[in-house]
Write an enzyme that holds these catalytic residues in place. Structure first.
Site, PDB file in Angstrom:
ATOM      1  N   GLU A 103      -0.632  -9.347  -0.894  1.00 59.77           N
ATOM      2  CA  GLU A 103      -2.070  -9.583  -0.743  1.00 59.77           C
ATOM      3  C   GLU A 103      -2.775  -9.516  -2.086  1.00 59.77           C
ATOM      4  O   GLU A 103      -3.680 -10.283  -2.385  1.00 59.77           O
ATOM      5  CB  GLU A 103      -2.654  -8.572   0.235  1.00 59.77           C
ATOM      6  CG  GLU A 103      -2.158  -8.825   1.666  1.00 59.77           C
ATOM      7  CD  GLU A 103      -2.567  -7.740   2.622  1.00 59.77           C
ATOM      8  OE1 GLU A 103      -2.153  -6.579   2.423  1.00 59.77           O
ATOM      9  OE2 GLU A 103      -3.293  -8.037   3.571  1.00 59.77           O
ATOM     10  N   GLU A 110       4.171  -5.499   7.381  1.00 59.37           N
ATOM     11  CA  GLU A 110       3.355  -4.487   8.032  1.00 59.37           C
ATOM     12  C   GLU A 110       3.708  -4.306   9.511  1.00 59.37           C
ATOM     13  O   GLU A 110       3.644  -3.201  10.038  1.00 59.37           O
ATOM     14  CB  GLU A 110       1.867  -4.830   7.898  1.00 59.37           C
ATOM     15  CG  GLU A 110       1.291  -4.633   6.514  1.00 59.37           C
ATOM     16  CD  GLU A 110       1.510  -5.795   5.573  1.00 59.37           C
ATOM     17  OE1 GLU A 110       2.408  -6.622   5.814  1.00 59.37           O
ATOM     18  OE2 GLU A 110       0.780  -5.877   4.571  1.00 59.37           O
ATOM     19  N   ALA A 165       0.863  -1.184   0.000  1.00 64.13           N
ATOM     20  CA  ALA A 165       0.000   0.000   0.000  1.00 64.13           C
ATOM     21  C   ALA A 165       0.895   1.228   0.000  1.00 64.13           C
ATOM     22  O   ALA A 165       2.093   1.144   0.305  1.00 64.13           O
ATOM     23  CB  ALA A 165      -0.876  -0.021   1.248  1.00 64.13           C
ATOM     24  N   GLY A 202       0.698  -5.152   0.865  1.00 66.01           N
ATOM     25  CA  GLY A 202      -0.468  -5.182  -0.022  1.00 66.01           C
ATOM     26  C   GLY A 202      -0.143  -5.777  -1.374  1.00 66.01           C
ATOM     27  O   GLY A 202      -1.012  -6.293  -2.064  1.00 66.01           O
TER      28      GLY A 202
END
Ligand code: T1G
Length: 648
Positions: free
Chosen positions: A103, A123, A61, A100
């Site tokens: 993911e 993270e 992200a 992310g």
């Protein structure tokens, strides 16, 4: 900043292009969502290859968005939309799929990767947990035990291990995309395999959870995220995917708003900005392959080990055979302790020793691109070293002093090559501590300064430029911190209460425990020197202790008493008696008030350092404290703390 799509026959190739690391910004998420709908509706497209432009797939992200409210489309929704696509999406991964990015890849039906690609859910290093399904999809792909290591313990498999774990379906050599397209063509028309989230994973034995909880809580050392990452993973296994996704998302959003997460983001960006100061970005550093280190004591050997670890060739210069042998023995001891802790193999240790040359006298310095002096902290001694180096070294060789407080201008004064002289202040143990204070003089050439930064990068250090003042940035703030701690004691606050408060805040040790370990005489000698210069420096309790022979652990006691075979500090009646003349009536002070007082002192000194131009920015001061003085990372640094309290 785009997401491009091209069609190769019946395969669509979607490329995320958001330099420098393809972070999943709002624009990227919008484009991916729109493309998922469009490609589902395109009858000519039968599969989709998703990849990243440049050196890596996706770094995660966009961390820069975290200080703002989340903006739709949210990443979990983008991942779920791709996962629900009518046609198979194949993630083609090189470099790294992080956070992310991993993911997103887990939302694809298949994953192909290069052998060297790296997979991680980092993270927790930002004080958060995965927020787009990673804690739920990963265990259903690689199993619970492996997923725990990746989600909550920073395990980062490469492509080969990812293949073994089932995280990728096949490895592909470069050029990656044609290989991925070939894989896509092979799966087109086949019945769609279950998505990651549809896969059933057996619940592990109860001890897997209890052992993981104990292990992760211990290694987290008070950090909030790792245990909560485990809980989100466990909740989904025990209560189903939807419940797991809900807990993961709520935990992610809650942690993202914490001071700890904000502090870690602050440091993440500060560390990267520190490596590339704007004024140096256009400059080419000088090539450095062989480095001389003058002085093989604790600092010199630690610096040599750091340089060897970075793959450089070292010439360790000492004055006589006995010193050379001592230096070699110190280095061998460092390697042996690393080998014993499994941090270094026999082969690496012998390879390091092969790159280490020791020399009596300065003759070998003529082959050095850079020479770092790490001799006794005495101006005359340092000047004599550089006078010798000036005679022997090449005219383009860079000379650096490791001094921790002597004015580099006085060291270089009148010596040849002032433009290629600077301070490189390493912190002990130099092979471990990441901070490197870079102290140019007004004569230091910019490309020499750029070379200092480049060396820091190669050593894996965090470089912070310091102007010239007494103690540069770190020792100057340390002095004000220690003085204020002693002022609290003079005001009647208990020594142990001060140390306990700073430990509760997150320091490994309080100021008095730290002084007992480092030696009270360092501060004492500094103050005595100032008094000798006629400065009005009042006696402090520490001075009374040193004059009474209590210099810390090395003399069996300082602020505290120590048993011969036990380093744990014990309250000392002797010390209390000695400092009594300077200590007021006993005063209780809450831990928070102690922390607030000492934080304010550090921030006040930091502001003065900024005002004098000694530090380039407040974030640099935080990096010095976190990477050089044990300031708890989860607190961000004294300037970050002051900013949170609106004191900047
Ligand atoms: N977001 C925004 N900027 C980033 C970024 C990121 N994720 N990663 C790097 N940058 C910037 C960095 O600040 C620097 O900027 C430039 O890119 C080069 O970085 C939902 C919530 C990928 C291994 O934690 O580990 O996904 O200084 O110097 O040495 O569950 O960057 O040039 O202006 O580090 O080649 C999780 C963090 C996010 C990975 C590349 N992902 N990045 O290393 O370059 S949270 C991470 C890295 C998340 C989801 C959750 C490294 C790298 P500038 P760099 P590098």
């Amino acid at each position: 900043m785009t997401v491009n799509v091209e069609i190769d026959g019946e395969i669509a190739i979607v490329t995320i292009e958001n330099p420098p690391v393809n972070a999943l910004s709002g624009t990227v998420r919008q484009r991916l969502l729109a493309l998922a709908d469009a490609l589902d509706g395109d009858p000519n497209v039968r599969a989709v290859v998703l990849t990243g432009a440049g050196k890596l797939f996706v770094a995660g992200a966009d961390i820069a968005e975290f200080d703002r409210p989340p903006e739709p489309p949210f990443l979990p929704d983008v991942v779920a939309r791709i996962e629900a696509a009518a046609k198979p999406w194949i993630a083609a991964i090189r470099g790294a799929a992080l956070g992310g990015g991993l993911e997103l890849a887990l939302g694809c039906r298949f994953r192909v990767a290069t052998a060297s690609a790296r997979f991680a859910l980092p993270e927790i290093n930002l004080g958060i947990i995965p927020g787009a399904g990673g804690t739920q999809r990963l265990p259903r792909v690689v199993g619970v035990t492996e997923a725990i290591r990746i989600v909550a313990e920073n395990h980062s498999p490469d492509g080969r291990e990812a293949l073994r774990l089932g995280l990728v379906d096949t490895l592909v050599d470069e050029p990656l995309v044609p290989g991925a397209v070939a894989f896509a063509r092979a799966v087109v028309g086949q019945a769609l395999s279950p998505t990651s989230i549809e896969r059933v994973v057996p619940a592990p034995a109860a001890n897997v959870w209890t052992e993981a909880e104990a292990r992760i809580t211990a290694s987290a050392r008070g950090a909030a995220a790792p245990p909560q990452a485990l809980q989100a993973l466990k909740h989904g296994i025990e209560h189903g995917v939807e419940a797991g996704l809900a807990l993961e998302r709520s935990t992610f959003l809650a942690l993202r708003a914490t001071e700890e997460a904000a502090a870690l983001r602050h440091l993440f960006f500060a560390e990267r900005a520190a490596l590339r100061p704007a004024e140096l970005r256009a400059l080419s550093p000088r090539p450095i392959e062989t480095v001389g280190v003058v002085g093989g004591g604790t600092m010199g050997s630690g610096i040599a080990a750091a340089l060897l670890n970075a793959g450089l060739s070292i010439v360790l210069i000492e004055q006589d055979e006995a010193s050379v042998l001592r230096a070699r023995s110190t280095l061998a001891g460092l390697f042996e302790s690393s080998r014993r802790r499994g941090l270094m193999s026999d082969e690496v240790a012998s390879e390091w020793m092969a790159r280490l040359e020791t020399s009596i006298g300065y003759g070998a310095a003529e082959r050095c691109d850079l020479v770092i002096e790490a001799v006794f902290e005495d101006l005359a001694v340092k000047r004599s070293v550089f006078a010798e180096l000036g005679r022997v070294c090449r005219p383009d060789a860079i000379h650096a002093t490791n001094t921790s407080y002597i004015d580099p201008r006085l060291i270089a004064d009148g010596l040849p090559g002032p433009e290629r002289f600077l301070g490189l202040h390493f912190f002990s143990p130099a092979q471990v501590m990441k901070l490197l204070e870079i102290v140019p003089t007004p004569d230091t050439a910019l490309d020499v300064l750029a070379t200092g930064y480049d060396l820091a990068r190669r050593l894996g250090k965090v470089p912070v430029r310091s102007g010239i003042c007494d103690g540069f940035i770190g020792n100057r703030i340390l002095r004000s911190y220690r003085t204020e701690a002693e002022a609290l004691v003079c005001g009647g606050v208990d020594i142990a209460a001060v140390d306990a408060a700073m430990r509760a805040f997150g320091f490994a040790m309080g100021p008095f425990e730290m002084q007992d370990m480092a030696g009270l005489d360092i501060a004492y000698l500094y103050r005595e020197a100032a008094r000798a210069r006629g400065m009005p420096v009042p006696d402090m309790p520490g001075d009374l202790l040193v004059r009474a022979g209590r210099k810390g652990q090395k003399t069996g006691g300082g602020w505290y008493d120590y048993a011969a075979d036990d380093r744990r500090p014990k309250t000392s009646m002797d010390a209390q008696r000695i400092i009594a003349p300077l200590v007021g009536a006993k005063k209780e002070m809450a831990g928070e008030a102690i922390v607030s007082r000492l934080m304010a002192t550090m921030a006040e000194e930091g502001h003065a350092i900024l005002a004098e131009g000694i530090a380039l920015g407040a974030a640099d001061i935080d990096l010095v404290e976190v990477h050089g003085y044990g300031f708890p990372r989860k607190r961000g640094g004294p300037m970050f703390q002051a900013g949170r309290l609106g004191k900047t």
